[in-house]
Enzyme design. Structure first.
Site, PDB file in Angstrom:
ATOM      1  N   GLN A   1       0.915  -1.269   0.026  1.00 24.93           N
ATOM      2  CA  GLN A   1      -0.096  -0.017  -0.158  1.00 24.93           C
ATOM      3  C   GLN A   1       0.932   1.119   0.050  1.00 24.93           C
ATOM      4  O   GLN A   1       0.522   2.329  -0.141  1.00 24.93           O
ATOM      5  CB  GLN A   1      -0.870   0.050   1.297  1.00 24.93           C
ATOM      6  CG  GLN A   1      -2.215  -0.995   1.144  1.00 24.93           C
ATOM      7  CD  GLN A   1      -2.709  -0.823   2.577  1.00 24.93           C
ATOM      8  OE1 GLN A   1      -2.963  -2.240   3.295  1.00 24.93           O
ATOM      9  NE2 GLN A   1      -3.308   0.072   2.803  1.00 24.93           N
TER      10      GLN A   1
ATOM     11  N   ARG B   1      -8.821  -0.267   7.850  1.00 26.84           N
ATOM     12  CA  ARG B   1      -9.619   0.457   7.358  1.00 26.84           C
ATOM     13  C   ARG B   1      -9.913   1.778   8.367  1.00 26.84           C
ATOM     14  O   ARG B   1     -11.197   1.941   8.749  1.00 26.84           O
ATOM     15  CB  ARG B   1     -10.931  -0.229   7.137  1.00 26.84           C
ATOM     16  CG  ARG B   1     -11.646   0.557   5.790  1.00 26.84           C
ATOM     17  CD  ARG B   1     -12.703  -0.279   5.343  1.00 26.84           C
ATOM     18  NE  ARG B   1     -13.403   0.362   4.101  1.00 26.84           N
ATOM     19  CZ  ARG B   1     -14.203  -0.144   3.296  1.00 26.84           C
ATOM     20  NH1 ARG B   1     -14.613  -1.357   3.168  1.00 26.84           N
ATOM     21  NH2 ARG B   1     -14.718   0.713   2.212  1.00 26.84           N
ATOM     22  N   CYS B   2      -9.068   2.329   8.784  1.00 28.35           N
ATOM     23  CA  CYS B   2      -9.293   3.086  10.079  1.00 28.35           C
ATOM     24  C   CYS B   2      -7.796   3.919  10.379  1.00 28.35           C
ATOM     25  O   CYS B   2      -6.812   3.750   9.845  1.00 28.35           O
ATOM     26  CB  CYS B   2      -8.887   2.127  11.378  1.00 28.35           C
ATOM     27  SG  CYS B   2      -8.628   3.086  13.087  1.00 28.35           S
TER      28      CYS B   2
ATOM     29  N   GLU C   1     -13.019   4.907   5.110  1.00 25.86           N
ATOM     30  CA  GLU C   1     -12.757   3.970   6.432  1.00 25.86           C
ATOM     31  C   GLU C   1     -14.115   4.345   7.279  1.00 25.86           C
ATOM     32  O   GLU C   1     -14.384   3.587   8.276  1.00 25.86           O
ATOM     33  CB  GLU C   1     -11.831   4.392   7.126  1.00 25.86           C
ATOM     34  CG  GLU C   1     -11.561   5.660   7.638  1.00 25.86           C
ATOM     35  CD  GLU C   1     -10.358   5.816   8.196  1.00 25.86           C
ATOM     36  OE1 GLU C   1      -9.117   5.579   7.543  1.00 25.86           O
ATOM     37  OE2 GLU C   1     -10.047   6.641   9.322  1.00 25.86           O
TER      38      GLU C   1
HETATM   39  O1  CDP Z   1      -7.197   6.571   0.931  1.00 21.23           O
HETATM   40  P1  CDP Z   1      -8.436   5.879   0.295  1.00 21.23           P
HETATM   41  O2  CDP Z   1      -8.514   5.768  -1.235  1.00 21.23           O
HETATM   42  O3  CDP Z   1      -8.685   4.189   0.835  1.00 21.23           O
HETATM   43  O4  CDP Z   1      -9.688   6.457   0.890  1.00 21.23           O
HETATM   44  P2  CDP Z   1     -10.626   7.837   0.500  1.00 21.23           P
HETATM   45  O5  CDP Z   1      -9.545   8.949   0.364  1.00 21.23           O
HETATM   46  O6  CDP Z   1     -11.538   7.926   1.507  1.00 21.23           O
HETATM   47  O7  CDP Z   1     -11.246   7.468  -0.720  1.00 21.23           O
HETATM   48  C1  CDP Z   1     -12.084   6.394  -0.999  1.00 21.23           C
HETATM   49  C2  CDP Z   1     -12.391   6.398  -2.402  1.00 21.23           C
HETATM   50  O8  CDP Z   1     -13.737   7.072  -2.337  1.00 21.23           O
HETATM   51  C3  CDP Z   1     -11.522   7.356  -3.466  1.00 21.23           C
HETATM   52  O9  CDP Z   1     -10.909   6.485  -4.349  1.00 21.23           O
HETATM   53  C4  CDP Z   1     -12.690   8.136  -4.153  1.00 21.23           C
HETATM   54  O10 CDP Z   1     -12.938   7.108  -5.223  1.00 21.23           O
HETATM   55  C5  CDP Z   1     -13.924   8.135  -3.290  1.00 21.23           C
HETATM   56  N1  CDP Z   1     -14.295   9.408  -2.640  1.00 21.23           N
HETATM   57  C6  CDP Z   1     -14.743  10.429  -3.337  1.00 21.23           C
HETATM   58  O11 CDP Z   1     -15.282  10.054  -4.354  1.00 21.23           O
HETATM   59  N2  CDP Z   1     -15.180  11.430  -3.077  1.00 21.23           N
HETATM   60  C7  CDP Z   1     -14.781  11.924  -1.660  1.00 21.23           C
HETATM   61  N3  CDP Z   1     -14.853  13.264  -1.052  1.00 21.23           N
HETATM   62  C8  CDP Z   1     -13.922  10.914  -0.749  1.00 21.23           C
HETATM   63  C9  CDP Z   1     -13.670   9.692  -1.491  1.00 21.23           C
END
Ligand code: CDP
Length: 785
Positions: free
Chosen positions: A222, A369-370, A739
């Site tokens: 990751q 996931r946290c 998360e």
């Molecule tokens: O770091 P990780 O990709 O696990 O998590 P995240 O930043 O929370 O985003 C997860 C996925 O949710 C991202 O790849 C986006 O596709 C989507 N997302 C979104 O569309 N709009 C947001 N405000 C936050 C996340």
């Protein structure tokens, strides 16, 4: 979509465009580490300890080496000669790569067999004879602190099993508030050890080429850049000679952040044999030995007035880290971001202390996931508020609403030191209440209780803290927690975007392209996103703790804006006007007052290579390393309704409403998918999963027969909703979301079950709440015989 600034064809923010990556995944054409095939490749298999604590008396590799096809058996003693028997963890500790002296947990890595075929390697591992002398085992972290407890880590100067004490907040002001409080509530809540269990287990292919002296490592990582740096620092290999490639990843959830002994062994074997070495973990190995999560024994107390105004919170926690402190979290935070445990509520003082201990269990403490212990924190405060509501005989919704931080108080300084960026907790609560029909459900519950039926309603109004993080406070192993994006626009107006993060299924190839579409007007379909190759991507800290959108998403917007600045100069040159005369709408610059005089981003891209202004460098590209000014604080309210079968204790989740607020959303469909997945994991944690050990340290849940994964049969229908409170400091107002459902949902499930039994005097039940636990309570309370 009415609120979108771009057309569906461009597909900027707010469009639920289909995930680009799914085309290959749905055809079975993903490329995972185990798909990598290289000429001359050989295979590694790990010999593991059957004992949780034992002295190593000797290892005999002779029989294994005799098996045709076996090329090498590497032991801890062999690694010690190269000073590689131990490696640093991501958290100021060290961990045995292969055991020397003694083993400290069941399934610990003892030897690494390399053979021409994976099955020969597995057979040969059975032939390695290891002589052990059993030692007393510690599985209870409380007992690990007893003065007479056996010493687990003989390698340390400190001669006990205590790892760290960490505290935050105002102890004396908090104690005083408790002395003066009219009402107090207390809950002992254990968040059980659980495991992310990604679909794809961990693995790597290490490929050292003696011809080029380059080491290529295909890795389930990751955080490929950080792993490259650590391989360079620990192994003494020049960093420019290491290339980490993280291909498609079949789920990470924090499990693929640490460096595991199998990776190091494969690298050592490849350097020794000068052939590519593949090591792929089995499912049981993944469950038994790679980074677990949680294992927090927590006590929370709340002090309040009779009217239900919370005045203080006091928290004491014992953190079981297993045999090595291999928690993957920012170095200034021994208990992660656990101090977000004051939650969505406004009170002046709090105090929180955490002690970490060693036990004879697999190491870890990873952020499943946290955002580094936020899940434990959210669960604790949301349980504690419900216990306080029982104490006050007040509806848990009413109590929450009395204490929510008011919208005008943001940015809000929490008593444990956080500055919450924005929030409107009551708004999310209202949407959740309206969607589920809360008042009618409470009426129904009262009627059912009259008839002796059991029904419960559980509420969780969680606050998160994601997007690590500002570099003044956040680093992993010393490396500051910025992240990056590099955008290159080609002459024909198509673009390539390379990132410091690494998707494990979150849809990054789609959402980063949507950010470029939003900022530059280049259709998302014309933007290729690449991650995970350290030779090509800019340096970044990787994807975990919902940091991708808050940090790399921000970097993408900033890089795009740099490109727009240059594009403006080129447009002015092409339109023969000054930059001040131009106005931007997604996809083109036009002359103010003369909209027909315009140049599209595609025209400008072509000119950047064919007709740039005199003195301007050719090309249209930019890179941004984004250092966020603060974290983002997503939140939400989840409400769960359960019905309990008195005869069996079976719990049926009748309804679950999840209202999330992650600020401005890039792709609503992906966000909904993230929420469905995380809720399903929360359901499993609340009702089905626990990694437990018997008194000899034997792990009880090493297969999916014992460590249960919900199927569509057990999974209820999730009802999702949203509010939108943008982050004021993020370039496009987004917060993380990945998360949130795992963080927010366990408390909603548990609160619902406890609520169904609260009239019987039940205040708390520890997860996982299996039917037998409920049935035992019903028997104890005389409800069933
Ligand atoms: O770091 P990780 O990709 O696990 O998590 P995240 O930043 O929370 O985003 C997860 C996925 O949710 C991202 O790849 C986006 O596709 C989507 N997302 C979104 O569309 N709009 C947001 N405000 C936050 C996340």
């Amino acid at each position: 979509m009415g609120s979108c600034r771009t057309s569906p064809e461009v597909g900027g923010m707010g469009h639920s465009i289909k995930r680009k990556e799914d085309l290959r995944f749905l055809q079975g054409k993903g490329n995972y580490v185990d798909d990598i095939q290289l000429p001359d490749m050989v295979y590694g298999h790990i010999v593991r300890s059957p004992y949780a604590h034992a002295r190593l008396k000797g290892i005999n590799t002779a029989e294994a080496l005799k098996l045709p096809g076996v090329l090498a058996v590497i032991t801890g003693e062999d690694l010690a000669k190269a000073n590689l028997a131990w490696m640093p963890t991501l958290f100021f500790d060290k961990q045995m790569v292969l055991a020397t002296g003694k083993v400290l947990f069941q399934a610990q890595e003892v030897a690494f067999v390399v053979a021409e075929d994976p099955y020969i390697a597995a057979d040969a591992a059975e032939l390695v004879e290891v002589e052990y002398e059993e030692l007393p085992v510690l599985v209870d972290p409380h007992k690990a602190l007893d003065p007479g407890a056996p010493l687990l880590r003989e390698d340390r100067e400190q001669k006990d099993n205590h790892i760290f004490h960490w505290e935050v907040g105002d102890r004396s002001a908090t104690d005083k508030a408790f002395e003066e409080a009219e009402v107090k509530a207390k809950v002992h809540a254990f968040f059980p050890r659980c495991h992310p269990s990604p679909l794809e287990t961990c693995g790597c292919v290490a490929d050292f080429s003696p011809a080029t002296e380059r080491l290529t490592i295909y890795l389930t990582s990751q955080a490929p850049h950080v792993h490259r740096t650590l391989f360079a620092l620990v192994g003494g290999i020049p960093e420019n000679n290491i290339r980490v490639i993280s291909p498609d990843i079949g789920g990470g959830f924090g499990n693929k952040v640490p460096i595991y002994p199998g990776y190091v062994c494969a690298v050592v074997a490849s350097l020794t044999l000068k052939r590519p070495v593949k090591w792929i973990e089995t499912r049981s190995e993944n469950l038994q030995s790679t980074g677990f999560a949680r294992d927090y024994h927590m006590t929370a107390e709340l002090a309040a007035s009779k009217a239900g105004k919370i005045q203080a919170m006091r928290v004491k926690t014992l953190a079981d880290h297993g045999a090595f402190n291999a928690a993957a979290q920012p170095t200034k935070f021994p208990a992660g971001l656990f101090s977000i445990c004051t939650g969505a509520y406004d009170y002046p003082t709090a105090f929180c202390e955490v002690d970490g201990v060693y036990t004879n269990k697999a190491p870890g403490g990873i952020a499943y996931r946290c955002s580094f212990r936020v899940t434990e924190a959210a669960y604790l405060i949301e349980r504690a508020v419900d216990v306080l509501a029982l104490e006050l005989k007040m509806d848990p919704v009413e109590l929450r609403r009395k204490n929510f931080i008011a919208p005008h108080k943001f940015p809000y300084a929490s008593p444990l030191g956080w500055s919450y960026d924005s929030g409107n907790y009551d708004a999310a609560m209202q949407v959740a209440l309206d969607t589920i029909g809360y008042d009618a459900l409470r009426k129904e519950q009262a009627e059912k209780r009259e008839k002796g039926e059991l029904m419960g309603i559980g509420v969780s109004s969680f606050v998160e803290v994601v997007g690590a993080g500002p570099s003044h406070t956040f680093d992993i192993a010393g490396i500051k927690m910025f992240d990056s994006a590099e955008i290159r626009v080609h002459p024909t107006g198509k673009a390539m975007c390379r990132m410091g993060t690494k998707s494990q299924g979150q849809g990054h190839e789609t959402t980063y392209a949507q950010i470029v579409a939003e900022e530059l007007g280049i259709p998302a379909a014309d933007v290729t996103v690449e991650e995970g190759d350290t030779d090509t991507a800019p340096y970044g800290l990787g994807t975990y703790a919902s940091r991708s959108i808050p940090v790399s998403g921000a970097a993408t917007a900033m890089a795009a804006r740099k490109i727009r600045e240059k594009a403006k100069k080129i447009a002015a040159h092409l339109l023969e006007c000054s930059e001040e005369d131009l106005e931007w709408e997604p996809g083109k610059f036009s002359v103010k007052g003369a909209p027909s005089k315009s140049k599209t981003i595609q025209d400008i891209a072509f000119a950047a290579y064919t007709n740039m202004p005199a003195g301007m460098e050719a090309g249209l590209e930019a890179v941004d390393y984004y250092d966020p000014p603060n974290l983002t604080f997503p939140f939400g309210t989840y409400i769960c309704v359960v019905d309990i079968d008195k005869g069996t204790g079976e719990i049926k989740v009748r309804r679950f409403v999840a209202v999330d607020d992650c600020g401005n959303i890039i792709n609503p469909m992906i966000v909904e998918g993230q929420i469905h997945g995380g809720l399903t994991e929360g359901l499993a944690i609340a009702f089905m999963q626990e990694i437990s050990y018997d008194e000899n340290g034997n792990m009880q849940g090493g297969t999916f027969m014992d460590y249960l994964i919900p199927t569509s049969v057990e999974t209820p229908h999730w009802e999702t909703g949203k509010t939108c409170t943008p982050s004021p400091h993020h370039p496009f107002g987004a917060k993380g979301v990945g998360e949130s459902p795992n963080v927010g949902s366990p408390a909603a499930f548990v609160n619902a079950v406890v609520d169904s039994l609260s009239h019987l005097g039940v205040k708390h039940i520890d997860m996982p709440i299996a039917p037998w636990k409920v049935w035992n309570i019903l028997k104890e309370k005389g409800v069933v015989s």
